[in-house]
Design a protein around this motif. Structure first.
Motif, PDB file in Angstrom:
ATOM      1  N   ARG A 100       0.841  -1.201   0.000  1.00 47.63           N
ATOM      2  CA  ARG A 100       0.000   0.000   0.000  1.00 47.63           C
ATOM      3  C   ARG A 100       0.875   1.250   0.000  1.00 47.63           C
ATOM      4  NH1 ARG A 100      -5.228  -1.475   1.302  1.00 47.63           N
ATOM      5  NH2 ARG A 100      -5.396  -3.508   2.300  1.00 47.63           N
ATOM      6  N   PRO A 101       0.551   2.209  -0.869  1.00 50.68           N
ATOM      7  CA  PRO A 101       1.319   3.457  -0.847  1.00 50.68           C
ATOM      8  C   PRO A 101       0.994   4.234   0.423  1.00 50.68           C
ATOM      9  CG  PRO A 101      -0.473   3.592  -2.442  1.00 50.68           C
ATOM     10  CD  PRO A 101      -0.456   2.190  -1.920  1.00 50.68           C
ATOM     11  N   GLY A 105      -5.283   3.524   0.056  1.00 57.09           N
ATOM     12  CA  GLY A 105      -6.074   2.415   0.542  1.00 57.09           C
ATOM     13  C   GLY A 105      -5.934   1.150  -0.287  1.00 57.09           C
ATOM     14  N   ARG A 106      -5.570   1.282  -1.526  1.00 55.14           N
ATOM     15  CA  ARG A 106      -5.509   0.153  -2.445  1.00 55.14           C
ATOM     16  C   ARG A 106      -4.094  -0.425  -2.490  1.00 55.14           C
ATOM     17  NH1 ARG A 106      -8.055   1.318  -8.303  1.00 55.14           N
ATOM     18  NH2 ARG A 106     -10.041   1.247  -7.268  1.00 55.14           N
ATOM     19  N   THR A 130      -3.498  -4.157  -9.315  1.00 52.17           N
ATOM     20  CA  THR A 130      -4.099  -4.072  -7.981  1.00 52.17           C
ATOM     21  C   THR A 130      -4.349  -5.472  -7.466  1.00 52.17           C
ATOM     22  OG1 THR A 130      -6.351  -3.982  -8.843  1.00 52.17           O
ATOM     23  CG2 THR A 130      -5.229  -1.874  -8.509  1.00 52.17           C
ATOM     24  N   SER A 131      -4.429  -5.589  -6.140  1.00 54.23           N
ATOM     25  CA  SER A 131      -4.637  -6.913  -5.549  1.00 54.23           C
ATOM     26  C   SER A 131      -6.048  -7.424  -5.808  1.00 54.23           C
ATOM     27  CB  SER A 131      -4.348  -6.872  -4.051  1.00 54.23           C
ATOM     28  OG  SER A 131      -5.221  -5.949  -3.411  1.00 54.23           O
TER      29      SER A 131
END
Length: 162
Positions: A100-101, A105-106, A130-131
């Protein structure tokens, strides 16, 4: 029809000529070299040995790219919040795991490819995932590329001040 026959025979002749080379007298299997191997084994392992069948074999040559050191360092710096899974400085590939950066949140995963020694946008390619499998916008990918390029320029300027 005659042209096809002549060209077919020409191709067959060239292929047959490339199947072997005149290597002189056949090796004596009873003769051992100073390292204990026979002449026959040494000749088979000769890296300069080639036959027509080498065209169909695997390509053993590795592709080596000169990588811009500023782009390389900047990529690792900008993506430092992602765990590094694989790096190959010879081909210019960095593969990270999900992370996560800061303040985000993603979870993202990145693959960076530096394809040229120039400090330029054309030398850098970033792919994000993205996960959850949601698509990553091109604006996000562009923002990461811009951040890497900006950091690389900062590193270069700092390096020239020395």
């Amino acid at each position: 029809m005659r042209l096809q026959t002549i060209s077919g025979l020409l191709i067959l002749t060239v292929a047959a000529a490339g199947c072997g080379q005149n290597r002189g007298a056949p090796p004596n299997p009873n003769y051992l070299n100073t390292d204990g191997s026979s002449t026959d084994a040494r000749e088979l392992n000769d890296p300069n040995r080639s036959t027509i069948w080498d065209v169909f074999g695997p390509n053993n040559a590795e592709q080596v790219t000169n990588v811009n050191r500023y782009l390389w360092a900047a990529s690792l710096d900008v993506l430092s919040f992602l765990p590094v899974q694989e790096v190959d400085p010879f081909t210019g590939v960095i593969i990270t795991g999900y992370g996560r950066p800061p303040g985000g949140g993603r979870s993202y995963r990145a693959t960076v490819h530096i394809s040229d020694p120039a400090l330029a946008a054309r030398s850098l390619s970033v792919a994000l995932q993205t996960s959850g499998g949601a698509p990553v916008s091109s604006a996000t990918t562009r923002a990461v590329e811009d951040a890497i390029l900006s950091r690389a320029r900062q590193l270069r300027i700092a390096d020239n001040k020395l």
